[in-house]
Scaffold this motif. Sequence first.
Motif, PDB file in Angstrom:
ATOM      1  N   GLN A 165      41.384  22.233 -62.743  1.00 32.67           N
ATOM      2  CA  GLN A 165      40.125  22.965 -62.786  1.00 32.67           C
ATOM      3  C   GLN A 165      39.810  23.664 -61.463  1.00 32.67           C
ATOM      4  N   MET A 166      40.064  22.996 -60.353  1.00 31.96           N
ATOM      5  CA  MET A 166      39.818  23.522 -59.015  1.00 31.96           C
ATOM      6  C   MET A 166      38.368  23.970 -58.795  1.00 31.96           C
ATOM      7  N   PRO A 167      37.401  23.099 -59.000  1.00 29.76           N
ATOM      8  CA  PRO A 167      35.996  23.500 -58.800  1.00 29.76           C
ATOM      9  C   PRO A 167      35.662  23.787 -57.346  1.00 29.76           C
ATOM     10  N   PHE A 168      36.484  23.297 -56.431  1.00 35.63           N
ATOM     11  CA  PHE A 168      36.204  23.462 -54.997  1.00 35.63           C
ATOM     12  C   PHE A 168      36.220  24.928 -54.561  1.00 35.63           C
ATOM     13  N   ILE A 169      36.844  25.794 -55.338  1.00 35.56           N
ATOM     14  CA  ILE A 169      36.827  27.217 -55.001  1.00 35.56           C
ATOM     15  C   ILE A 169      35.393  27.731 -54.924  1.00 35.56           C
ATOM     16  N   PHE A 170      34.494  27.161 -55.724  1.00 37.58           N
ATOM     17  CA  PHE A 170      33.109  27.626 -55.788  1.00 37.58           C
ATOM     18  C   PHE A 170      32.141  26.752 -54.997  1.00 37.58           C
ATOM     19  N   TRP A 171      32.618  25.714 -54.307  1.00 42.58           N
ATOM     20  CA  TRP A 171      31.706  24.911 -53.510  1.00 42.58           C
ATOM     21  C   TRP A 171      31.058  25.767 -52.431  1.00 42.58           C
ATOM     22  N   GLN A 172      29.764  25.597 -52.261  1.00 42.51           N
ATOM     23  CA  GLN A 172      28.998  26.454 -51.350  1.00 42.51           C
ATOM     24  C   GLN A 172      29.034  25.990 -49.895  1.00 42.51           C
TER      25      GLN A 172
END
Length: 298
Positions: A165-172
């Motif tokens: 999923q790689m949600p860390f790409i969108f971490w602020q």
Amino acid sequence: MQFDYGQYLCLARGLFRWTLPLVCFLFSPIIPNTLLHGQTGPKQVDRYTVIDAEEGARRLEAFRLQRLEGDFCFRFELEHLPRRGSTVHYYGTMWGSWNENGPISRIELKTGAEREQSIQLILQNGKDAKAWLRNHEGSPFIALKGEALFAPIVTGVVYTPFDLQMPFIFWQNYSYEGPTRVRSRIAQNFLMYPPEKENALDQVHAVRIGIDDAYNTLLRIDIYEAEEQIRSSFSVESFKEVQGQWIVKRIVMKDNKSRNRTRFKVHGAAVGLNLPDEIFMPETSVPMPVLPDSIFEN
């Protein structure tokens, strides 16, 4: 046409399309920074130039917004390479698209001696990332949360739903760290920090991503379970042109504790598709589209 990582520099002409299997967010174009800056020709720059925070934020946002033209479908192989023991092969299909929330993908992995079993994942990326799993064809999709995001999708395989999923790409919350060499390329590194709700899992301390300094594309990821303690890493091995767009042909992920590796290999790719939205909805039971072999490139 297939080429190895060392030939990556040859992509300096115009706008080339590329894809990174395993998460549809990364199916995005290679855009030389000379074009991002509005320049028409190549520019000789110091390959170790440190960019400022404003430029770093601009590049990261541009990277987040990149995408392919149309939907896509890949037929792939997961080649599990344990440190000790025999190589194990799994085969599957990935469908990908984009919606109002961001990139979305559906993955089917065949398991069992005769590939008679089906594991399916639906992965929604973006600022509100979500994931669903079902272990059998016809059973309902179950939302994955907490520890379930870090369980291997198949016993022994390095990849987990979180990795796909790689949600860390969108971490602020992130910090720019500066340039470093990734094999034959120079990458600008960003250290991404999870939101508090992610920290509560005690699984991820931070994620370092390396974005190519010239082409604004992802080269490497290191996932840290503690400060200076890498849990897993992955990097690109080779690329291929498919129907006028560039895809990543092979990518390998390594678990630092077991030192096992799992390689993702694309055997057939079709891009520029128009897939039905319903196949990416976990609440529906719409069958997956049957695509003709003729539209796939090996």
